[in-house]
Scaffold this motif. Structure first.
Motif, PDB file in Angstrom:
ATOM      1  N   ASP A   4       0.863  -1.178   0.000  1.00  0.00           N
ATOM      2  CA  ASP A   4       0.000   0.000   0.000  1.00  0.00           C
ATOM      3  C   ASP A   4       0.905   1.236   0.000  1.00  0.00           C
ATOM      4  O   ASP A   4       1.599   1.514   0.984  1.00  0.00           O
ATOM      5  CB  ASP A   4      -0.885  -0.040   1.250  1.00  0.00           C
ATOM      6  N   GLU A   5       0.924   1.962  -1.092  1.00  0.00           N
ATOM      7  CA  GLU A   5       1.817   3.112  -1.254  1.00  0.00           C
ATOM      8  C   GLU A   5       1.522   4.231  -0.256  1.00  0.00           C
ATOM      9  O   GLU A   5       2.439   4.911   0.205  1.00  0.00           O
ATOM     10  CB  GLU A   5       1.759   3.639  -2.688  1.00  0.00           C
ATOM     11  N   ASP A   6       0.241   4.425   0.077  1.00  0.00           N
ATOM     12  CA  ASP A   6      -0.099   5.457   1.061  1.00  0.00           C
ATOM     13  C   ASP A   6       0.482   5.110   2.433  1.00  0.00           C
ATOM     14  O   ASP A   6       1.069   5.961   3.099  1.00  0.00           O
ATOM     15  CB  ASP A   6      -1.622   5.632   1.175  1.00  0.00           C
ATOM     16  N   MET A   7       0.308   3.864   2.845  1.00  0.00           N
ATOM     17  CA  MET A   7       0.848   3.426   4.137  1.00  0.00           C
ATOM     18  C   MET A   7       2.378   3.463   4.127  1.00  0.00           C
ATOM     19  O   MET A   7       2.999   3.850   5.118  1.00  0.00           O
ATOM     20  CB  MET A   7       0.366   2.013   4.474  1.00  0.00           C
ATOM     21  N   GLY A   9       4.224   5.499   2.424  1.00  0.00           N
ATOM     22  CA  GLY A   9       4.604   6.903   2.532  1.00  0.00           C
ATOM     23  C   GLY A   9       4.486   7.414   3.960  1.00  0.00           C
ATOM     24  O   GLY A   9       5.360   8.133   4.451  1.00  0.00           O
ATOM     25  N   LYS A  10       3.404   7.033   4.635  1.00  0.00           N
ATOM     26  CA  LYS A  10       3.222   7.447   6.032  1.00  0.00           C
ATOM     27  C   LYS A  10       4.308   6.839   6.918  1.00  0.00           C
ATOM     28  O   LYS A  10       4.874   7.532   7.772  1.00  0.00           O
ATOM     29  CB  LYS A  10       1.845   7.028   6.526  1.00  0.00           C
TER      30      LYS A  10
END
Length: 66
Positions: A4-7, A9-10
């Motif tokens: 998951d790219e969003d996770m 990044g976070k």
């Protein structure tokens, strides 16, 4: 591997890492550290000797007053 790219990044922002491998490696280290800390705290809470003043006094005797 599908990440998951969003996770990612976070996690990268929180951990201060660069790249997928560094972020995943640091996240795994953090999970292991956190679990070790939980286990130590649990052991400290459950260890009856640590809550026994007589035992603790023998473990940490007061130095003689000169």
């Amino acid at each position: 591997m599908d990440i998951d790219e969003d996770m990612l990044g976070k996690a990268r922002e929180i951990l201060g890492t660069r790249g997928v491998k560094d972020t995943v490696d640091e996240a795994l280290r953090e999970v292991v550290r956190r679990e070790a800390g939980k286990r130590i705290i649990k052991w400290l809470k459950e260890n009856e000797d640590l809550h026994n003043p007589e035992i603790m006094e023998r473990a940490w005797p007061q130095p003689p007053i000169s």
